[in-house]
Design an enzyme around this catalytic site. Structure first.
Site, PDB file in Angstrom:
ATOM      1  N   ASP A 104       1.132  -1.189  -0.060  1.00 38.08           N
ATOM      2  CA  ASP A 104      -0.019  -0.032   0.020  1.00 38.08           C
ATOM      3  C   ASP A 104       0.921   1.160  -0.068  1.00 38.08           C
ATOM      4  O   ASP A 104       1.892   1.482   0.498  1.00 38.08           O
ATOM      5  CB  ASP A 104      -0.631  -0.197   1.257  1.00 38.08           C
ATOM      6  CG  ASP A 104      -2.013  -1.118   1.229  1.00 38.08           C
ATOM      7  OD1 ASP A 104      -1.919  -1.935   0.543  1.00 38.08           O
ATOM      8  OD2 ASP A 104      -2.859  -0.859   2.076  1.00 38.08           O
ATOM      9  N   ASP A 105       0.033   2.400  -0.611  1.00 37.76           N
ATOM     10  CA  ASP A 105       0.628   3.834  -0.020  1.00 37.76           C
ATOM     11  C   ASP A 105       1.740   4.039  -1.321  1.00 37.76           C
ATOM     12  O   ASP A 105       2.070   5.213  -1.168  1.00 37.76           O
ATOM     13  CB  ASP A 105       1.082   3.817   1.270  1.00 37.76           C
ATOM     14  CG  ASP A 105       0.235   3.740   2.209  1.00 37.76           C
ATOM     15  OD1 ASP A 105      -1.035   3.771   2.013  1.00 37.76           O
ATOM     16  OD2 ASP A 105       0.593   3.759   3.485  1.00 37.76           O
ATOM     17  N   HIS A 154      -5.640   3.012  -3.978  1.00 38.78           N
ATOM     18  CA  HIS A 154      -5.766   3.160  -2.409  1.00 38.78           C
ATOM     19  C   HIS A 154      -6.086   4.734  -2.418  1.00 38.78           C
ATOM     20  O   HIS A 154      -5.789   5.144  -1.478  1.00 38.78           O
ATOM     21  CB  HIS A 154      -4.192   2.775  -1.930  1.00 38.78           C
ATOM     22  CG  HIS A 154      -4.157   2.550  -0.684  1.00 38.78           C
ATOM     23  ND1 HIS A 154      -4.955   1.870   0.237  1.00 38.78           N
ATOM     24  CD2 HIS A 154      -3.403   3.027   0.298  1.00 38.78           C
ATOM     25  CE1 HIS A 154      -4.759   1.673   1.258  1.00 38.78           C
ATOM     26  NE2 HIS A 154      -3.868   2.555   1.622  1.00 38.78           N
ATOM     27  N   HIS A 158      -5.556   9.237   0.569  1.00 38.89           N
ATOM     28  CA  HIS A 158      -5.337   8.124   1.597  1.00 38.89           C
ATOM     29  C   HIS A 158      -6.441   8.862   2.911  1.00 38.89           C
ATOM     30  O   HIS A 158      -5.980   8.796   3.945  1.00 38.89           O
ATOM     31  CB  HIS A 158      -3.974   8.251   2.117  1.00 38.89           C
ATOM     32  CG  HIS A 158      -3.759   6.943   2.954  1.00 38.89           C
ATOM     33  ND1 HIS A 158      -3.861   6.803   4.037  1.00 38.89           N
ATOM     34  CD2 HIS A 158      -3.383   5.731   2.578  1.00 38.89           C
ATOM     35  CE1 HIS A 158      -3.683   5.781   4.639  1.00 38.89           C
ATOM     36  NE2 HIS A 158      -3.278   5.074   3.715  1.00 38.89           N
ATOM     37  N   TYR A 195      -6.697   2.564   5.945  1.00 41.30           N
ATOM     38  CA  TYR A 195      -6.967   1.993   7.078  1.00 41.30           C
ATOM     39  C   TYR A 195      -8.016   0.902   7.272  1.00 41.30           C
ATOM     40  O   TYR A 195      -8.338   0.594   8.451  1.00 41.30           O
ATOM     41  CB  TYR A 195      -7.543   3.401   7.970  1.00 41.30           C
ATOM     42  CG  TYR A 195      -6.764   4.742   7.812  1.00 41.30           C
ATOM     43  CD1 TYR A 195      -5.800   4.692   8.406  1.00 41.30           C
ATOM     44  CD2 TYR A 195      -7.425   5.697   7.257  1.00 41.30           C
ATOM     45  CE1 TYR A 195      -4.857   6.112   8.495  1.00 41.30           C
ATOM     46  CE2 TYR A 195      -6.782   6.871   7.129  1.00 41.30           C
ATOM     47  CZ  TYR A 195      -5.573   7.066   7.867  1.00 41.30           C
ATOM     48  OH  TYR A 195      -4.806   8.295   7.773  1.00 41.30           O
ATOM     49  N   HIS A 261       3.831  -2.196   3.064  1.00 44.66           N
ATOM     50  CA  HIS A 261       3.873  -0.935   2.212  1.00 44.66           C
ATOM     51  C   HIS A 261       5.068  -0.769   1.794  1.00 44.66           C
ATOM     52  O   HIS A 261       6.155  -1.045   2.133  1.00 44.66           O
ATOM     53  CB  HIS A 261       3.698   0.337   3.365  1.00 44.66           C
ATOM     54  CG  HIS A 261       2.242   0.250   4.271  1.00 44.66           C
ATOM     55  ND1 HIS A 261       1.918  -0.662   5.260  1.00 44.66           N
ATOM     56  CD2 HIS A 261       1.277   1.140   4.053  1.00 44.66           C
ATOM     57  CE1 HIS A 261       0.851  -0.525   5.756  1.00 44.66           C
ATOM     58  NE2 HIS A 261       0.406   0.453   5.064  1.00 44.66           N
TER      59      HIS A 261
END
Length: 368
Positions: A104-105, A154, A158, A195, A261
């Site tokens: 992720d991210d 994603h 965020h 999250y 991540h």
């Protein structure tokens, strides 16, 4: 074997073609980075006209990043992070004995080091991309596609989706979709809520946009890499090792999705220590569409050929029984935006390695 390898090359060449067909990204054409996009811009207004949001569940908008759990719980909300209610979100890999590898991210500048490692180990992953970062690092996203990884959303900024209006959720998803489309020609199909913040209202909007939510397989498979440096790397490794040991001792009848991540050098570094732990336990590693047996890992409407799974599977595998008998083996799964590669025996590995090198050369020529 030759037919399968040839098909794999075809799929990879399609991925390369998709990147070659991309449109140049101009950051000025996009919303402010890391901020919730306005819903009154001409582009978002046009997107909103394309979908019907009437009938969305009337659930209170939460506050906080991430939000606190409502007390008492809201009836029929099906709030995953608080109620443990996943509805029809994907939470487990369908394939037995398989680690659904996700990051992720990203992308971030450190993603390149992770891609180098994944290429060396012939492992494919799903990258849940933040739209803001895609606009800043489109070349990394292009490489993710040409290296055979699967791209997913994603959101743009965020922010926790249960804190946003329905229209803001549309803006978050569509701007990210556009950024990836401009970079690769591929239209995203899967997403992960920041999250893990998702409820029935959010699901309603996502489904209207054609998205499939992918959570992860509970706290045991949260690597906690995001807590570094507050949490020491040794603690991350120790905690996840226990989770893998517990899984390895089970019947492995279904797989799992982890939470990792590619956000910075620390998370990318620890990933290169976590993945071998799964390999040592003879756990296969795959991207989301391989886990879900999805031969169409992207939505229709893209501007590039869609990589698909059929014919892109070559096998390199060790059985669980071999593990129990102590036989040495290595199990990995790689793929072409959702295809997996397995090779068995020295000769197959040699042929597969030559194929990958050849495709890499072609990719290099195309991207020059």
């Amino acid at each position: 074997m030759v037919k399968l390898l040839s098909s794999s090359v075809t799929v990879l060449v399609l991925a390369i073609a998709s990147v070659q067909a991309q449109t140049t990204i101009n950051p000025a054409d996009y919303p402010a980075p890391n901020a919730i996009p306005p819903v009154n811009s001409p582009q978002v207004v046009a997107w909103l006209k394309e979908i019907d949001l009437t009938g969305a569940p009337n659930i209170k908008i939460h506050t906080g990043q991430p939000p606190a759990c409502p007390n008492p719980p809201i009836k029929d909300e099906c709030y995953w992070t608080c109620d443990g209610c996943a509805a029809d979100d994907i939470v487990k890999c369908k394939r037995p004995n398989t680690w659904g590898l996700t990051f992720d991210d990203g992308p971030s500048p450190d993603t390149t080091n992770l891609l180098n490692y994944l290429k060396k180990t012939q492992v494919a992953a799903t990258f849940f991309l933040i739209g803001t970062n895609v606009v800043q690092h489109p070349d990394i996203v292009k490489r993710e596609a040409t290296d055979g990884h699967h791209l997913a959303s994603h959101t743009w900024s965020h922010h926790a989706l249960t804190t946003l209006t329905n229209e803001q959720i549309v803006a978050e998803m569509k701007w990210t979709e556009k950024a990836v489309m401009d970079a690769t020609g591929l239209r995203l199909k899967y997403m992960r809520p920041p999250y893990g913040d998702i409820n029935n209202r959010v699901r309603f909007v996502l489904k209207k946009l054609g998205y499939i939510p992918v959570d992860w397989t509970g706290d045991a498979f949260d690597t906690n890499d995001w807590q570094m440096p507050t949490m020491a790397e040794t603690a991350v490794l120790s905690t996840f090792t226990k989770s893998l040991d517990t899984y390895a001792a089970s019947n492995r009848s279904s797989g799992f999705y982890c939470l990792e991540h590619d956000l910075n050098a620390m998370t990318v570094g620890v990933a290169q220590k976590l993945i071998p732990l799964g390999m040592a336990r003879n756990i296969s590693i795959a991207s989301v569409p391989v886990c879900e047996n999805d031969a169409s890992p992207y939505q229709l409407g893209g501007t590039a050929p869609m990589p698909t799974l059929p014919g892109a599977t070559v096998t390199v595998s060790a059985t669980i029984s071999a593990t129990k008998s102590g036989s040495p083996s290595a199990t990995t799964t790689a793929g072409s935006s959702g295809g997996n590669k397995k090779a068995s025996g020295a000769e197959s590995n040699k042929v597969l390695g030559s194929m990958i090198m050849a495709v890499a050369v072609v990719a290099g020529l195309v991207l020059v």
